[in-house]
Design an enzyme around this catalytic site. Structure first.
Site, PDB file in Angstrom:
ATOM      1  N   ASN A   1       0.523  -0.844   0.148  1.00  7.86           N
ATOM      2  CA  ASN A   1      -0.123  -0.199   0.039  1.00  7.86           C
ATOM      3  C   ASN A   1       0.795   1.327   0.011  1.00  7.86           C
ATOM      4  OD1 ASN A   1      -2.989  -1.880   0.590  1.00  7.86           O
ATOM      5  ND2 ASN A   1      -1.577  -2.289   1.985  1.00  7.86           N
ATOM      6  N   GLU A   2       1.007   1.757  -1.419  1.00 10.76           N
ATOM      7  CA  GLU A   2       1.725   2.758  -1.459  1.00 10.76           C
ATOM      8  C   GLU A   2       1.388   4.842  -0.831  1.00 10.76           C
ATOM      9  OE1 GLU A   2       5.135   2.073  -1.563  1.00 10.76           O
ATOM     10  OE2 GLU A   2       5.526   0.548  -3.591  1.00 10.76           O
ATOM     11  N   PRO A   3       1.922   5.252  -1.216  1.00 10.46           N
ATOM     12  CA  PRO A   3       2.133   6.120  -0.524  1.00 10.46           C
ATOM     13  C   PRO A   3       0.676   6.840  -1.360  1.00 10.46           C
ATOM     14  CG  PRO A   3       3.726   7.222  -0.701  1.00 10.46           C
ATOM     15  CD  PRO A   3       3.202   5.259  -1.173  1.00 10.46           C
TER      16      PRO A   3
END
Ligand code: F6R
Length: 655
Positions: free
Chosen positions: A162-164
């Site tokens: 879950n990237e920025p």
């Protein structure tokens, strides 16, 4: 020995953080939590549902679980596991796939039923990937939800992938990987262009539904993001910060990863130091004074009683009597880090009143000249990190040896090697037979666009870098007989395998140490190196020193850490500061320029696109400015070192 966690919650930390002395201690504690869950659910064979992670962080947890299974009969018969993520697309048989990782490190060594292990499937066609993600969620629900979720944290602050920007309500889905994450993984995939762009990951909401969550982080390179996730605001920019909203979560970190927390960096902000079990030792005092000087934008000697009082540092006034006294104590500490004689002063050039060896302090500090060993992980770290000091040490007449730990072949492009091979062929420097082989190699290069990745081409690439080392060493005045190319075997691990030190690596280091018996060692302490090579190189040195600890020279030896291309020491960490003249800066630049294959679009520049000579100059100039703003003399540039105390190098550093 497992040390107790130093759990000193502060109002700055929004989740409980347990700090362990080492990653091994923290990993054992997490493994014990998992074992306790498995055992508690054993009666009646109730399922224990585990959420699992991959990457370097959980490796020691898995190793400990495997040990408990083998030696203590810990059973996984009632375990059901769900992994966080998988690259997409990828085959499960690919050694870089997370399915493969889990088999290699856990599943194949325990009594878990294969059908109870779940990893998102990297082979599902694009048309059915959404259905697959929904099905994954459904299976978690059907198993009764996750009891215990373990997490690592990426340098982007991601949990799972879950990237920025990921939403709090996100579910299992396909995501694009952040460029930092891809760069971190690029070595496993043989370059960024081969690294998958996408992955399937559990969503933030899926993770937050776990009944209990532990996030682990080891090493200094995680310190900044651990601070952001625990002390910063809850924000999609740091998805780990969403954990602050979970009511049964804790972080397990080692002391290096805890290093940026307020309780460690600026404990005086938390309250009385004594309550935190911390002492106002000279190092803490220096840190507080530098912090205050930078906060007030004033030189140290200009700080007033009001400055100290208003910033909560009245303790220092009480201990020293007045701002005048504290300032002087702090100023002298800083001034005493500075020396133009990094190997100690030549007794023949010592005037009465000169401090001959400061800040050296080992029994051999007064020996002159000294045997000095500069340990450089890659072929250019020596000149990038301490080129000016290196030249100075040679000029002072010390016997300077340089050891290059890895060949650096991975960072040589095919084009650079092809150029040199073409030259050898065109110049007629090859036998007829070799010329023939080269011709077929070039034909393959022209058609495939790349050279074959064989041990031979890796060896040649290493030789290309050796030529660059020889040129740079000439600039610095180090004779070729004192250059040691160790070519540590760990560096040549086949693609997709995580690098690990072996006995051979440590043995090679130990033999070199025994041959040189240095009075002083300068090694790269660049633990933020994104590819981990510097960390492993420092481990190899540390383990070799531990093996040699019975020898007399070790007791007389002092060890200093320099920083390479990735980060600088902060002013309060510096124990030795070597000022450079403008001419020395230029000479260092010439030495760095000799590493031609690393100029213009080098393969592993990392997040920072500046070239290495620029980073080196910017960094050492900025440090000189920092010293100047603290009220010390104005130098062109400064190279800085931190003392590496034996108790530190015997501590378990994370891999
Ligand atoms: C792995 C995962 C990632 C990693 C994170 C840290 O399954 O989901 O979030 O936990 O990237 O990676 P390492 O542990 O290699 O530093």
């Amino acid at each position: 020995m497992t040390g107790p966690p130093t759990a000193t919650p502060s109002r700055f930390e929004h989740v409980p953080v347990a700090v362990y002395p080492s990653s091994a201690d923290g990993s054992r504690a997490v493994a014990r939590e998992i074992a306790a869950l498995l055992r508690a659910k054993r009666p009646g064979n109730r399922p224990a549902v585990l959420g699992l992670a991959t990457g370097s962080t959980p490796l020691s947890v898995y190793a400990e679980l495997v040990r408990m299974h083998r030696e203590e009969g810990l059973s996984f018969a009632n375990a059901i596991t769900f992994n966080l993520d998988e690259y997409y697309p990828i085959q499960p048989s690919d050694p870089r796939s997370y399915r493969h990782f889990m088999r290699e490190h856990l599943f194949d060594h325990i009594d878990i039923a294969p059908e109870n292990t779940h990893v998102p499937d990297g082979t599902v066609p694009v048309s059915s990937v959404d259905a697959h993600c929904r099905d994954y969620e459904g299976r978690i629900q059907a198993a009764g939800g996750i009891d215990f979720q373990i997490l690592g944290i990426g340098r982007t602050g991601h949990i799972g992938f879950n990237e920025p920007g990921s939403a709090r309500r996100s579910r299992t889905r396909v995501v694009n990987l952040d460029s930092i994450t891809r760069r971190d993984a690029s070595e496993d995939f043989g370059g960024e262009e081969n690294t998958p762009r996408r992955a399937i990951t559990m969503g933030v909401k899926t993770i937050l539904e776990a009944r209990s969550i532990v996030l682990m982080a080891w090493g200094q390179h995680k310190a900044g993001i651990v601070r952001a996730a625990t002390e910063g605001p809850v924000t999609p920019q740091v998805t780990a910060s969403f954990l602050q909203e979970h009511d049964n979560v804790h972080f397990v970190v080692d002391s290096a990863a805890a290093g940026a927390l307020t309780r460690h960096r600026t404990p005086w902000l938390i309250g009385a130091l004594g309550d935190q079990g911390l002492e106002w030792d000279p190092a803490m005092m220096r840190r507080a004074i530098i912090w205050l000087s930078q906060l007030r934008a004033k030189a140290v000697l200009k700080l007033t009683d009001d400055d100290y009082n208003e910033a909560g540092l009245q303790d220092l006034l009480r201990i020293h009597g007045s701002a005048y006294e504290v300032n002087l104590a702090g100023f002298y500490q800083l001034q005493h880090t500075i020396t133009g004689w990094p190997g100690g002063r030549d007794p023949k050039r010592t005037k009465p009143g000169d401090a001959p060896v400061r800040p050296l302090r080992s029994p051999s500090a007064g020996t002159f000249p000294k045997r000095i060993l500069v340990v450089s992980p890659h072929p250019d770290d020596d000149v990038i990190g301490m080129g000016g000091t290196l030249c100075r040490l040679v000029e002072h007449g010390h016997e300077v040896h340089i050891a290059y730990q890895v060949s650096g072949s991975n960072a040589v492009s095919d084009e650079a090697l092809a150029r040199d091979l073409r030259f050898a062929g065109d110049a007629g420097l090859t036998s007829r037979e070799t010329a023939e082989r080269l011709r077929s190699l070039f034909a393959a290069y022209e058609s495939a666009g790349s050279l074959p990745e064989t041990p031979e081409t890796a060896h040649w690439k290493g030789l290309v870098r050796r030529q660059e080392v020889l040129a740079a060493a000439r600039v610095c005045g180090v004779p070729s007989g004192r250059l040691h190319f160790l070519d540590l075997p760990f560096y040549h691990t086949s693609p997709g395998r995580r690098r690990q030190l072996g006995e051979k690596d440590v043995e090679i280091m130990r033999d070199l140490l025994g041959a040189v018996r240095p009075h002083l060692i300068y090694a790269a302490g660049d633990l933020d190196d994104p590819h981990g090579t510097h960390r492993l190189c420092l481990h190899a040195l540390r383990d070799a020193l531990a093996l040699s600890s019975g020898e007399a020279w070790v007791r007389e030896c002092e060890l200093w850490l320099y920083r390479g291309a990735w980060a600088e020491w902060s002013a309060d960490e510096i124990d030795l500061a070597v000022p450079l003249s403008p001419q020395e800066v230029l000479r260092r630049r010439r030495a760095i320029f000799c590493h031609e294959t690393q100029k213009d679009m080098a393969l592993f520049l990392g997040d920072d696109r500046r070239e290495f000579w620029q980073r080196s100059e910017d960094r050492s100039r900025r440090l000189a400015e920092t010293y100047n703003s603290l009220g010390l003399a104005e130098y062109e540039a400064i190279e800085a070192f931190k003392r590496y105390a034996p108790e530190e190098f015997l501590r378990d550093l994370p891999l």
